[in-house]
Scaffold this motif. Structure first.
Motif, PDB file in Angstrom:
ATOM      1  N   LEU A  19       0.876  -1.152   0.000  1.00 59.36           N
ATOM      2  CA  LEU A  19       0.000   0.000   0.000  1.00 59.36           C
ATOM      3  C   LEU A  19       0.925   1.215   0.000  1.00 59.36           C
ATOM      4  N   VAL A  20       0.760   2.113  -0.968  1.00 60.91           N
ATOM      5  CA  VAL A  20       1.623   3.294  -1.036  1.00 60.91           C
ATOM      6  C   VAL A  20       0.782   4.537  -0.799  1.00 60.91           C
ATOM      7  N   ILE A  21       1.287   5.384   0.090  1.00 64.58           N
ATOM      8  CA  ILE A  21       0.641   6.638   0.463  1.00 64.58           C
ATOM      9  C   ILE A  21       1.541   7.778   0.004  1.00 64.58           C
ATOM     10  N   TRP A  22       0.982   8.702  -0.790  1.00 60.67           N
ATOM     11  CA  TRP A  22       1.716   9.888  -1.232  1.00 60.67           C
ATOM     12  C   TRP A  22       1.227  11.086  -0.433  1.00 60.67           C
ATOM     13  N   THR A  23       2.115  11.704   0.319  1.00 57.55           N
ATOM     14  CA  THR A  23       1.770  12.897   1.073  1.00 57.55           C
ATOM     15  C   THR A  23       1.915  14.127   0.181  1.00 57.55           C
ATOM     16  N   LYS A  28      11.633  21.044  -0.708  1.00 54.17           N
ATOM     17  CA  LYS A  28      12.960  20.814  -1.318  1.00 54.17           C
ATOM     18  C   LYS A  28      13.005  21.206  -2.797  1.00 54.17           C
ATOM     19  N   HIS A  29      11.923  20.942  -3.533  1.00 50.27           N
ATOM     20  CA  HIS A  29      11.819  21.301  -4.963  1.00 50.27           C
ATOM     21  C   HIS A  29      13.030  20.820  -5.744  1.00 50.27           C
ATOM     22  N   ALA A  34      10.283  13.684  -9.468  1.00 53.92           N
ATOM     23  CA  ALA A  34       9.298  12.807 -10.105  1.00 53.92           C
ATOM     24  C   ALA A  34       7.856  13.230  -9.792  1.00 53.92           C
ATOM     25  N   ASN A  35       7.652  13.984  -8.700  1.00 51.91           N
ATOM     26  CA  ASN A  35       6.290  14.351  -8.280  1.00 51.91           C
ATOM     27  C   ASN A  35       6.171  15.840  -7.935  1.00 51.91           C
ATOM     28  N   PRO A  36       6.506  16.747  -8.848  1.00 51.21           N
ATOM     29  CA  PRO A  36       6.422  18.172  -8.504  1.00 51.21           C
ATOM     30  C   PRO A  36       4.993  18.633  -8.185  1.00 51.21           C
ATOM     31  N   GLU A  37       4.003  17.895  -8.661  1.00 51.04           N
ATOM     32  CA  GLU A  37       2.612  18.248  -8.364  1.00 51.04           C
ATOM     33  C   GLU A  37       2.296  18.096  -6.876  1.00 51.04           C
ATOM     34  N   GLY A  73       5.734  14.286  -2.409  1.00 52.53           N
ATOM     35  CA  GLY A  73       5.939  15.192  -1.293  1.00 52.53           C
ATOM     36  C   GLY A  73       7.030  14.655  -0.377  1.00 52.53           C
ATOM     37  N   ASP A  74       7.009  15.165   0.840  1.00 52.69           N
ATOM     38  CA  ASP A  74       7.933  14.690   1.871  1.00 52.69           C
ATOM     39  C   ASP A  74       7.164  14.423   3.155  1.00 52.69           C
TER      40      ASP A  74
END
Length: 193
Positions: A19-23, A28-29, A34-37, A73-74
């Motif tokens: 299960l992957v969670i993207w915050t 840092k930019h 891979a995920n600037p959005e 995100g981070d």
């Protein structure tokens, strides 16, 4: 906690069906991230930690998951929420992988020591450090660039992760939110601007 998406099963960000969670939110930019959005700290993505875990448990419908990966995100830019989320996820699986653009030393410095101890206690593996495009050697499994480090907080998981990483990088295309997204650690020439 600010969350953009949750997808299951993912096999390209750690061993097994995960299960992957993207915050949401990252200061840092990194160049060619891979995920600037996911950089903006968008409050529209806010969900209570308990509500998030209940939604995960309900949607899994008693499926067995091999692990959870938290990326962004981070996730450490929401360290208070993360320290509340991890023990609840630990009830589902004891294999939790967290990605962060902070180094371990920076992470220790930005948060109270008791919060850091909770995060370490419930995180099996931490992958740290900013993505540096010039250091993307197209080889480092689970790391976008060679400066990033893999920290095994749960040594019982080390052999499993080393075996997974020995297979090299993998990418998985997933239909999500009416579009195809590519999940995994990408080679340099395929990174998104």
């Amino acid at each position: 906690m600010r969350i953009d998406r949750i997808i299951y099963p993912i096999t390209s960000l750690g061993p097994g069906d995960r299960l992957v969670i993207w915050t949401v939110g990252c200061s840092k930019h990194c160049y060619k991230c891979a995920n600037p959005e996911l950089w903006e700290h968008n409050v529209e993505n806010e969900i209570a930690v308990e509500e998030l875990v209940n939604a995960i448990k309900t949607s899994l419908d008693n499926q067995i998951i091999d692990g959870v990966t938290i990326t962004g995100g981070d996730p450490l830019e929401q360290y208070e929420e993360l320290s509340r989320l991890l023990p609840l996820l630990f009830e589902i699986t004891d294999d939790i992988l967290v990605f962060t653009g902070y180094t371990k030393k920076q992470a220790e410095a930005i948060m109270p020591s008791d919060t850091w101890e909770v995060i370490k206690k419930y995180t099996a593996v931490l992958i740290d450090g900013k993505y540096i495009d010039e250091l993307n050697d197209n080889k480092c499994p689970l790391r976008g660039s060679s400066n990033q480090q893999v920290h095994f907080f749960d040594l019982s998981k080390k052999a499993r992760y080393l075996e997974y990483m020995a297979r090299g990088r993998s990418v998985q295309n997933v239909y999500y939110n009416e579009k195809i997204i590519s999940v995994g650690i990408h080679n340099k020439e395929s990174n998104v601007k």
